[in-house]
Design a protein around this motif. Structure first.
Motif, PDB file in Angstrom:
ATOM      1  N   ALA A   1       0.819  -1.214   0.000  1.00  0.00           N
ATOM      2  CA  ALA A   1       0.000   0.000   0.000  1.00  0.00           C
ATOM      3  C   ALA A   1       0.851   1.262   0.000  1.00  0.00           C
ATOM      4  O   ALA A   1       1.803   1.396   0.760  1.00  0.00           O
ATOM      5  CB  ALA A   1      -0.922  -0.003   1.211  1.00  0.00           C
ATOM      6  N   ASP A   2       0.488   2.191  -0.877  1.00  0.00           N
ATOM      7  CA  ASP A   2       1.077   3.519  -0.870  1.00  0.00           C
ATOM      8  C   ASP A   2       0.193   4.490  -0.102  1.00  0.00           C
ATOM      9  O   ASP A   2       0.632   5.571   0.274  1.00  0.00           O
ATOM     10  CB  ASP A   2       1.253   4.019  -2.313  1.00  0.00           C
ATOM     11  N   THR A   3      -1.047   4.106   0.146  1.00  0.00           N
ATOM     12  CA  THR A   3      -2.014   4.995   0.796  1.00  0.00           C
ATOM     13  C   THR A   3      -1.868   4.996   2.308  1.00  0.00           C
ATOM     14  O   THR A   3      -1.976   6.049   2.947  1.00  0.00           O
ATOM     15  CB  THR A   3      -3.449   4.579   0.402  1.00  0.00           C
ATOM     16  N   VAL A   4      -1.647   3.814   2.884  1.00  0.00           N
ATOM     17  CA  VAL A   4      -1.565   3.711   4.342  1.00  0.00           C
ATOM     18  C   VAL A   4      -0.373   4.525   4.855  1.00  0.00           C
ATOM     19  O   VAL A   4       0.747   4.409   4.359  1.00  0.00           O
ATOM     20  CB  VAL A   4      -1.447   2.241   4.778  1.00  0.00           C
ATOM     21  N   GLY A   5      -0.636   5.383   5.843  1.00  0.00           N
ATOM     22  CA  GLY A   5       0.391   6.253   6.389  1.00  0.00           C
ATOM     23  C   GLY A   5       0.381   7.653   5.804  1.00  0.00           C
ATOM     24  O   GLY A   5       1.100   8.530   6.272  1.00  0.00           O
ATOM     25  N   ARG A   6      -0.433   7.873   4.780  1.00  0.00           N
ATOM     26  CA  ARG A   6      -0.524   9.185   4.145  1.00  0.00           C
ATOM     27  C   ARG A   6      -1.783   9.935   4.600  1.00  0.00           C
ATOM     28  O   ARG A   6      -2.773   9.331   5.005  1.00  0.00           O
ATOM     29  CB  ARG A   6      -0.564   9.050   2.622  1.00  0.00           C
ATOM     30  N   ARG A   7      -1.717  11.250   4.480  1.00  0.00           N
ATOM     31  CA  ARG A   7      -2.927  12.058   4.632  1.00  0.00           C
ATOM     32  C   ARG A   7      -3.732  11.927   3.351  1.00  0.00           C
ATOM     33  O   ARG A   7      -3.175  11.992   2.247  1.00  0.00           O
ATOM     34  CB  ARG A   7      -2.596  13.525   4.906  1.00  0.00           C
ATOM     35  N   VAL A   8      -5.042  11.725   3.511  1.00  0.00           N
ATOM     36  CA  VAL A   8      -5.900  11.512   2.356  1.00  0.00           C
ATOM     37  C   VAL A   8      -7.169  12.349   2.467  1.00  0.00           C
ATOM     38  O   VAL A   8      -7.584  12.750   3.559  1.00  0.00           O
ATOM     39  CB  VAL A   8      -6.292  10.026   2.206  1.00  0.00           C
ATOM     40  N   ARG A   9      -7.752  12.591   1.320  1.00  0.00           N
ATOM     41  CA  ARG A   9      -9.102  13.149   1.245  1.00  0.00           C
ATOM     42  C   ARG A   9      -9.917  12.186   0.395  1.00  0.00           C
ATOM     43  O   ARG A   9      -9.559  11.919  -0.753  1.00  0.00           O
ATOM     44  CB  ARG A   9      -9.117  14.539   0.617  1.00  0.00           C
TER      45      ARG A   9
ATOM     46  N   GLY B   1     -21.343   9.866   1.251  1.00  0.00           N
ATOM     47  CA  GLY B   1     -21.853  10.565   2.416  1.00  0.00           C
ATOM     48  C   GLY B   1     -21.133  11.841   2.757  1.00  0.00           C
ATOM     49  O   GLY B   1     -21.430  12.482   3.771  1.00  0.00           O
ATOM     50  N   GLY B   2     -20.164  12.230   1.928  1.00  0.00           N
ATOM     51  CA  GLY B   2     -19.407  13.442   2.194  1.00  0.00           C
ATOM     52  C   GLY B   2     -17.913  13.196   2.156  1.00  0.00           C
ATOM     53  O   GLY B   2     -17.451  12.078   1.897  1.00  0.00           O
ATOM     54  N   VAL B   3     -17.138  14.231   2.426  1.00  0.00           N
ATOM     55  CA  VAL B   3     -15.685  14.149   2.363  1.00  0.00           C
ATOM     56  C   VAL B   3     -15.124  13.693   3.703  1.00  0.00           C
ATOM     57  O   VAL B   3     -15.516  14.199   4.770  1.00  0.00           O
ATOM     58  CB  VAL B   3     -15.080  15.506   1.975  1.00  0.00           C
ATOM     59  N   VAL B   4     -14.206  12.738   3.642  1.00  0.00           N
ATOM     60  CA  VAL B   4     -13.486  12.269   4.823  1.00  0.00           C
ATOM     61  C   VAL B   4     -12.016  12.618   4.634  1.00  0.00           C
ATOM     62  O   VAL B   4     -11.414  12.239   3.625  1.00  0.00           O
ATOM     63  CB  VAL B   4     -13.650  10.748   5.022  1.00  0.00           C
ATOM     64  N   GLU B   5     -11.435  13.331   5.588  1.00  0.00           N
ATOM     65  CA  GLU B   5     -10.035  13.742   5.466  1.00  0.00           C
ATOM     66  C   GLU B   5      -9.286  13.403   6.748  1.00  0.00           C
ATOM     67  O   GLU B   5      -9.793  13.594   7.856  1.00  0.00           O
ATOM     68  CB  GLU B   5      -9.946  15.243   5.190  1.00  0.00           C
TER      69      GLU B   5
ATOM     70  N   ALA C   1     -12.247  -1.973   3.320  1.00  0.00           N
ATOM     71  CA  ALA C   1     -12.535  -0.637   3.833  1.00  0.00           C
ATOM     72  C   ALA C   1     -11.251   0.073   4.234  1.00  0.00           C
ATOM     73  O   ALA C   1     -10.389  -0.497   4.908  1.00  0.00           O
ATOM     74  CB  ALA C   1     -13.479  -0.721   5.028  1.00  0.00           C
ATOM     75  N   LEU C   2     -11.123   1.337   3.833  1.00  0.00           N
ATOM     76  CA  LEU C   2      -9.988   2.152   4.226  1.00  0.00           C
ATOM     77  C   LEU C   2     -10.293   2.785   5.578  1.00  0.00           C
ATOM     78  O   LEU C   2     -11.345   3.396   5.772  1.00  0.00           O
ATOM     79  CB  LEU C   2      -9.732   3.245   3.192  1.00  0.00           C
ATOM     80  N   VAL C   3      -9.371   2.629   6.520  1.00  0.00           N
ATOM     81  CA  VAL C   3      -9.551   3.169   7.865  1.00  0.00           C
ATOM     82  C   VAL C   3      -8.819   4.502   7.943  1.00  0.00           C
ATOM     83  O   VAL C   3      -7.603   4.575   7.728  1.00  0.00           O
ATOM     84  CB  VAL C   3      -9.015   2.199   8.932  1.00  0.00           C
ATOM     85  N   VAL C   4      -9.571   5.578   8.239  1.00  0.00           N
ATOM     86  CA  VAL C   4      -9.025   6.928   8.244  1.00  0.00           C
ATOM     87  C   VAL C   4      -9.199   7.540   9.627  1.00  0.00           C
ATOM     88  O   VAL C   4     -10.310   7.577  10.175  1.00  0.00           O
ATOM     89  CB  VAL C   4      -9.724   7.817   7.196  1.00  0.00           C
TER      90      VAL C   4
END
Length: 313
Positions: free
Chosen positions: A258-266, A271-275, A286-289
């Motif tokens: 994964a390149d996503t895990v450990g990064r800030r994401v939007r 249901g709306g924006v999760v950041e 499921a991505l856990v944020v």
């Protein structure tokens, strides 16, 4: 014929007897294999495959260690569309491969440029699992693609939920898009009828043929020389076949690449924006944020990697 020739030289009469066909039919099939890019030589001990350089159903099937029949087209509108048609007719465990797509699409119906030289592939499956498990197949295919690309010498990583990246932009937002995975399905409340997992991989695509401004790349651009697409497709299919037998293990393997895990994401969700910071992925995908205020589990959405809030890497 391919199976009969897999273990070495086989005499013509033996082939005819084993396959219950005439000697003339054996010769005709050998010629068909040669035309498909499978080099079959006549030796003192019989017919033997000496080289496989073509990109065809026959070439892709030869030596494939996975239970997929191969349906090949030089050009097709969309491999996913053809795979869906085959699934509707009852097909299962079929890999649809094309040299070119003329009407391909990505996730959210985005256009996906598919010129000759890429790996345009869709797999038809009939898994005995509930529809809720379908996202795990996307992750499994992304892992299979990442592993195959790494075997080819390109350091591939995965962006949630369905992109494979290569290269680097300095560590802030990840690399350039190398591949996308598109999964479609039909089923009932408690079971999947069929599942199609599509792959659009920029393999031997010239950088000039990639869409301008799309921040895309190809294996050719990253390596500096072409990759053997036949071997690449086989590795993807073999890897996916292994992973689909252990979906929870596939999700765990996804985190390794994964390149996503450990990064800030939007993440733009229905249901709306999760950041916040992506801290992991849970079965079936499921991505856990961590937003700072709460931990949110995102099951669907468009994910963007953000630069760190302090401006560093």
């Amino acid at each position: 014929m391919l199976d009969a020739l897999a273990d070495g030289p086989v005499a013509g009469p033996e082939l005819a007897a084993d396959l219950d066909v005439s000697r003339a039919a054996v010769w005709n099939h050998v010629e068909a294999l040669r035309e498909a890019g499978v080099a079959v030589e006549s030796t003192d001990d019989g017919y033997a495959v000496t080289d496989v350089t073509g990109y065809s159903a026959e070439a892709l099937a030869f030596g494939l260690d996975a239970p997929f029949a191969v349906e090949y087209r030089d050009s097709v509108g969309s491999t996913n569309d053809l795979a869906r048609d085959l699934a509707a007719e009852g097909a299962g465990d079929v890999a649809v491969v094309a040299d070119e797509q003329t009407a391909s699409r990505g996730r959210l119906d985005r256009e996906w440029v598919s010129p000759p030289g890429g790996v345009w592939l869709s797999v038809v499956c009939r898994p005995d699992v509930p529809p809720a498990h379908a996202p795990a197949y996307t992750l499994a295919m992304a892992v299979a693609v990442a592993r195959a690309c790494r075997e080819a010498g390109v350091d591939a990583r995965i962006k949630w939920p369905n992109d494979v990246l290569a290269g680097d932009d300095g560590g802030a937002r990840g690399g350039r898009k190398l591949c996308g995975v598109l999964t479609e399905m039909e089923g009932e409340a408690d079971r999947i009828s069929w599942l199609v997992v599509g792959v659009g991989l920029n393999a031997n695509v010239d950088p000039d043929d990639l869409p301008a401004g799309a921040d895309a790349t190809s294996l050719l651009a990253e390596r500096g020389d072409p990759v053997d697409r036949r071997v690449l497709v086989q590795r993807v299919l073999e890897g996916f076949d292994d992973l689909r037998g252990d979906l929870r293990g596939a999700v765990s393997a996804w985190e390794e690449y994964a390149d996503t895990v450990g990064r800030r994401v939007r993440v733009d969700t229905p249901g709306g924006v999760v950041e916040g910071e992506a801290v992991g992925v849970e079965f079936p995908g499921a991505l856990v944020v961590d937003t700072g205020a709460e931990t949110v589990r995102v099951t669907a959405g468009d994910c963007e990697h953000l630069r760190p809030v302090d401006g560093g890497d």
